[in-house]
Design a protein around this motif. Structure first.
Motif, PDB file in Angstrom:
ATOM      1  N   ASN A  85       1.355  -1.513   0.456  1.00 23.06           N
ATOM      2  CA  ASN A  85       0.148   0.124  -0.234  1.00 23.06           C
ATOM      3  C   ASN A  85       1.099   1.200   0.248  1.00 23.06           C
ATOM      4  N   SER A  86       2.101   1.125   0.930  1.00 24.64           N
ATOM      5  CA  SER A  86       2.612   2.100   0.716  1.00 24.64           C
ATOM      6  C   SER A  86       3.147   2.745  -0.410  1.00 24.64           C
ATOM      7  N   GLN A 103       9.540   5.223   3.940  1.00 22.18           N
ATOM      8  CA  GLN A 103      10.750   4.138   5.388  1.00 22.18           C
ATOM      9  C   GLN A 103       9.960   2.587   5.933  1.00 22.18           C
ATOM     10  N   THR A 104      10.431   2.073   5.759  1.00 20.11           N
ATOM     11  CA  THR A 104      10.247   0.702   6.116  1.00 20.11           C
ATOM     12  C   THR A 104      10.448   0.424   7.947  1.00 20.11           C
ATOM     13  N   ALA A 112      12.759   1.206  -0.137  1.00 20.58           N
ATOM     14  CA  ALA A 112      12.618   1.892   0.272  1.00 20.58           C
ATOM     15  C   ALA A 112      13.390   1.842   1.090  1.00 20.58           C
ATOM     16  N   GLU A 113      13.457   3.504   2.337  1.00 19.95           N
ATOM     17  CA  GLU A 113      14.978   3.665   2.860  1.00 19.95           C
ATOM     18  C   GLU A 113      14.878   2.963   4.231  1.00 19.95           C
ATOM     19  N   PRO A 114      15.319   2.274   4.799  1.00 25.64           N
ATOM     20  CA  PRO A 114      15.111   2.323   6.157  1.00 25.64           C
ATOM     21  C   PRO A 114      14.602   3.353   7.788  1.00 25.64           C
ATOM     22  N   TYR A 115      13.513   3.179   8.059  1.00 25.10           N
ATOM     23  CA  TYR A 115      12.682   4.475   9.884  1.00 25.10           C
ATOM     24  C   TYR A 115      14.470   4.626   9.973  1.00 25.10           C
ATOM     25  N   PHE A 132       5.092   5.875   6.095  1.00 26.84           N
ATOM     26  CA  PHE A 132       6.084   4.703   7.151  1.00 26.84           C
ATOM     27  C   PHE A 132       5.343   3.370   6.863  1.00 26.84           C
ATOM     28  N   GLY A 133       5.903   2.368   6.648  1.00 30.61           N
ATOM     29  CA  GLY A 133       5.716   1.182   6.604  1.00 30.61           C
ATOM     30  C   GLY A 133       6.028   0.625   6.829  1.00 30.61           C
TER      31      GLY A 133
END
Length: 238
Positions: A85-86, A103-104, A112-115, A132-133
């Protein structure tokens, strides 16, 4: 009359089910586009926007996997659903020319980027929408709890809880015709009456961090703009 936002930074929580629209499953891109258009409108007003999206349109860990598979693995599948969804949301934002980052909470660096909180904060200050995923990245925690956690971490002024229902009721309005809708309610009342605004963990966390939660229907995505500009839409929990 010019629209003036009353919040500088918000965390928008969108349920996965809402993104499915009338299909009830998968992604309805007409719904996604209308949501993204509303978000673009508040970004253009200078509002910094973080988004947490659920994954229930694909998989709900505790519900879909309950009794059939190990809970942690079922929840991990739910986290993957939030990433789908993100990515869908981010793609539509990019088509609209809205700067966005995903960011996940679980590292998946190829997509994706790491959070990283400080990096998210920098993106928001630079006018990018941050999605935010993966929820909190932990099993046994809902995406509602993730929304409150991220809101606290980024110092959001409010949590916008966009749901399939237009506010908080004394009972389920689909079951009880006498259910009363609240314009405002306290966290204590939500917990004492066991009202299904968010799960108890998320409600307690928002109460402890003094973050107001604005509950409204996503059926009309323009409610996002109305709420941010201070109109009384849905229910305010504080």
């Amino acid at each position: 009359m010019d629209k003036k936002p009353v919040y500088k930074r918000v965390l928008l929580k969108i349920s996965g089910e809402a993104l499915a629209g009338a299909n009830k499953t998968g992604i309805d891109f007409s719904v996604v586009r209308s949501v993204c258009e509303a978000v673009r409108e508040i970004v253009d007003l200078g509002v910094e926007v973080g988004i947490v999206v659920g994954g229930g349109n694909f998989w709900r860990g505790v519900k879909d996997g309950g009794g059939k598979m190990e809970r942690t693995r079922a929840d991990h599948m739910g986290m993957m659903a939030t990433v789908m969804n993100s990515l869908a949301l981010s793609d539509v934002f990019e088509q609209m020319g809205v700067p966005v980052r995903v960011q996940t909470a679980i590292t998946m660096s190829q997509i994706a980027e790491p959070y990283i909180r400080l990096k998210a904060d920098k993106h928001l200050k630079n006018g990018r929408v941050v999605i935010f995923g993966c929820g909190t990245g932990n099993p046994y925690f809902s995406t509602d709890t993730a929304a409150v956690l991220r809101a606290a971490e980024i110092n959001a002024d409010a949590i916008l809880l966009a749901k399939n229902i237009d506010g908080v009721y004394s009972a389920d309005p689909n079951v009880d015709p006498n259910a009363v809708k609240y314009d405002s309610i306290t966290y204590d009342e939500v917990l004492a009456q066991h009202l299904a605004v968010m799960d108890t963990t998320a409600t307690s966390l928002s109460m402890d961090n003094h973050i107001p939660v604005l509950v409204f229907a996503l059926a009309d995505p323009q409610n996002i703009v109305r709420v941010v500009c201070g109109e009384e839409v849905g229910t305010k929990v504080n």
